[in-house]
Design a protein around this motif. Structure first.
Motif, PDB file in Angstrom:
ATOM      1  N   ARG A  22      13.099   4.400   1.473  1.00 31.97           N
ATOM      2  CA  ARG A  22      12.340   3.809   0.367  1.00 31.97           C
ATOM      3  C   ARG A  22      13.278   3.044  -0.552  1.00 31.97           C
ATOM      4  O   ARG A  22      12.965   1.948  -1.014  1.00 31.97           O
ATOM      5  N   HIS A  79       0.838  -1.204   0.000  1.00 27.29           N
ATOM      6  CA  HIS A  79       0.000   0.000   0.000  1.00 27.29           C
ATOM      7  C   HIS A  79       0.876   1.258   0.000  1.00 27.29           C
ATOM      8  O   HIS A  79       0.627   2.211  -0.743  1.00 27.29           O
ATOM      9  N   ALA A  86       2.621   1.948  -3.326  1.00 22.50           N
ATOM     10  CA  ALA A  86       1.738   2.103  -4.491  1.00 22.50           C
ATOM     11  C   ALA A  86       1.838   3.483  -5.135  1.00 22.50           C
ATOM     12  O   ALA A  86       1.534   3.638  -6.314  1.00 22.50           O
ATOM     13  N   ASP A  87       2.256   4.488  -4.380  1.00 22.67           N
ATOM     14  CA  ASP A  87       2.473   5.804  -4.979  1.00 22.67           C
ATOM     15  C   ASP A  87       3.817   6.354  -4.509  1.00 22.67           C
ATOM     16  O   ASP A  87       4.550   5.676  -3.801  1.00 22.67           O
ATOM     17  N   ASP A  88       4.119   7.584  -4.909  1.00 17.51           N
ATOM     18  CA  ASP A  88       5.442   8.147  -4.620  1.00 17.51           C
ATOM     19  C   ASP A  88       5.529   8.884  -3.305  1.00 17.51           C
ATOM     20  O   ASP A  88       6.568   9.452  -2.981  1.00 17.51           O
ATOM     21  N   TRP A  89       4.425   8.899  -2.550  1.00 13.69           N
ATOM     22  CA  TRP A  89       4.414   9.750  -1.367  1.00 13.69           C
ATOM     23  C   TRP A  89       5.455   9.330  -0.336  1.00 13.69           C
ATOM     24  O   TRP A  89       6.202  10.135   0.194  1.00 13.69           O
TER      25      TRP A  89
END
Lengths: 52, 491
Positions: B222, B132, B135-138
């Protein structure tokens, strides 16, 4: 909360650098820990030799 | 004397000497602790407040998850850079209701992810949350924590600052035992955590090789998470250790920050401790096997000789204790005078190491020292302290003490006493099973606490480790047994 902790909680770069520096200085205590442990251990060894 | 006799005596002496390896490894680690005063990662840390997703796996954590989320929301950290994802692993208690209420109170910052099909274990639950987050770059950094861990307001930023150094892949905090009303077992764990985390991980910082990220307080960049495959290992019971190893084998550092402190409520019964530590020890057995290509081989920090020595000293501790017993008993049967002299010297070294390690442990964390000083002193067990006195003053228990009661030990009595002392390392492990049995037997429950102090927490951990290895060898089902928590934590 101390004044210093309140300052660190402002989260500015300057405050965070100050916190890092303070923690780095606190880490010097490990040297004192080592010396005291060595002294206590030495005292125990000496006591054992005397009692033997 | 025959050659066979001499060879047997030599083997016994070698056995006893080999049993000193864990002592040497322990002292080595503690000698590195003062070096950490100057060799630590704080000189490379810098202000760094990345966008962090906190992943909290939760199965029936209704009693504790609310307080944990409140603490996360109260962190001294930019609110717009912190999100919490609670992965509800098909809980059957009020966990979903508690988390949904917190999500409603903190819209956009607390997310409830529900797995309807649960029970696969912590690693699978974590991966649901990690997927989760990726799933995006945040997300720029990911914090993995346990549902019951309480973060101090400054804990997170004291971890993120190390990620300013791109060579660092992951950071681990100091999990301090924080039960509001700790019983004997919790107090022992409190001291054990100082030795195994506050001391040992400082030593591992100096070595540049870290054995394990704390399961309840590990922060990953990350980049590190993506590099190790975007998920944690699900094939072992030690996904935290597996991740730690992968990070370092991939060339990135794992750092421990002792001033990043979080609190956790740990088991307060031998039975609960046994369940928890069997899982950990089985995980370590799996890791030792899976990374067999790494040990004592140059090419990575994990291949360092000293790191391998430290790892295997702990991993093989039950074997070393058994070697000690076999050596002493063998020597006694072959050469009683040599046995007496060797026994005295062995325990003299042991006492010196014990004093050094215990003093260091008590001084590193004085808060824990105030709560657990007695457990620190009795960690090896009151029985071991009796054995030590027998090693230094052999006549004390065979003549002096019986003399107080006008008793005179017959030769068979002297032999029996001597064999008890010489076999104490193994005897203590056997008695550890008795501590657990007493605790779970209504009529004997009152005996379990005093017996715990007599046997010692160290031997209990050894016994648990042995139990774990037997189960692993037998191929018992690898099950995630949850440790029950009450949510009563200090602070």
């Amino acid at each position: 909360m101390t004044d210093q902790e309140r300052y660190w909680a402002t989260l500015t770069d300057e405050a965070l650098r100050d916190e890092i520096e303070a923690n780095r200085r606190s880490e010097r205590w490990m040297l004192g820990v080592g010396l005291i442990s060595l002294l206590v251990t030495g005292a125990v060894v000496l006591a054992r030799l005397v009692l033997a | 004397m025959s050659v066979t006799h001499d060879v047997l005596v030599a083997l016994c002496v070698a056995s006893v000497t080999l049993a000193m390896v864990p002592v040497a490894a322990g002292v080595y680690q503690y000698v590195l602790v003062p070096v950490h005063a100057f060799r630590n990662h704080l000189d490379r840390a810098a202000p760094s407040l990345p966008r962090v997703v906190v992943v909290v796996p939760a199965w029936n954590e209704g009693a504790v998850i609310g307080a944990s989320i409140d603490r996360l929301m109260a962190l001294e950290y930019p609110p717009d850079r912190l999100r919490v994802v609670v992965v509800d692993d098909a809980s059957t208690d009020d966990t979903p209701d508690v988390v949904r209420a917190k999500a409603a109170a903190h819209p956009g910052r607390v997310v409830h992810l529900r797995r309807e099909q649960g029970g696969q274990g912590k690693a699978h639950t974590l991966n649901h949350g990690i997927a989760h987050a990726l799933a995006d770059d945040w997300m720029q950094a990911l914090l993995i924590m346990d549902a019951d861990v309480i973060y101090r307001p400054d804990s997170l930023r004291r971890m993120t600052r190390h990620l300013a150094d791109e060579r660092v892949g992951a950071v681990t905090a100091f999990i301090r035992e924080g039960s509001a009303h700790p019983g004997a077992v919790s107090r022992f764990i409190g001291y054990e955590y100082v030795t195994a985390q506050a001391a040992a991980r400082r030593a591992q910082n100096v070595m540049g090789a870290m054995a394990c990220l704390a399961g309840g307080a590990q922060l990953h960049s990350r980049a590190n998470l993506e590099a190790i495959g975007g998920a944690v290992d699900t094939s072992t019971l030690a996904e935290d250790t597996f991740t730690t190893f992968l990070t370092q084998l991939d060339g990135r550092r794992v750092v421990f920050d002792g001033s990043a402190v979080v609190l956790a409520e740990e088991p307060d019964s031998v039975a609960a401790l046994w369940k928890q530590r069997v899982r950990w020890a089985r995980g370590n057995a799996q890791i030792t096997n899976r990374f067999s290509h790494v040990w004592m081989r140059p090419g990575s920090p994990l291949g360092r000789f000293d790191f391998g020595l430290v790892w295997f000293s702990v991993f093989l501790l039950p074997l070393f204790m058994t070697l000690a017993t076999l050596g002493f008993v063998g020597l006694y049967l072959l050469e009683p005078d040599v046995a007496r002299a060797t026994f005295g010297r062995w325990w003299a070294v042991g006492v010196v190491a014990y004093v050094f390690i215990t003093t260091t442990g008590l001084l590193i964390d004085r808060d824990t020292a105030r709560r657990s000083w007695f457990e620190a002193l009795t960690f090896p067990g009151l029985g071991a302290l009796v054995v030590i006195s027998a090693a230094f003053w052999p006549m004390w228990w065979t003549e002096t003490v019986p003399g107080w009661f006008d008793l005179h030990l017959l030769p068979v009595g002297v032999t029996a006493w001597t064999l008890v002392f010489y076999s104490w390392p193994v005897l203590a492990m056997v008695l550890a099973w008795g501590v657990r049995a007493a605790e779970t037997t209504r009529a004997l429950r009152w005996l379990s606490r005093p017996l715990l102090y007599v046997v010692g927490f160290g031997p209990v951990l050894c016994a648990i480790t042995l139990d774990a290895y037997v189960r692993e060898w037998r191929g018992a089902a690898a099950v995630w047994d949850k440790t029950e928590k009450t949510g009563r934590v200090l602070g």
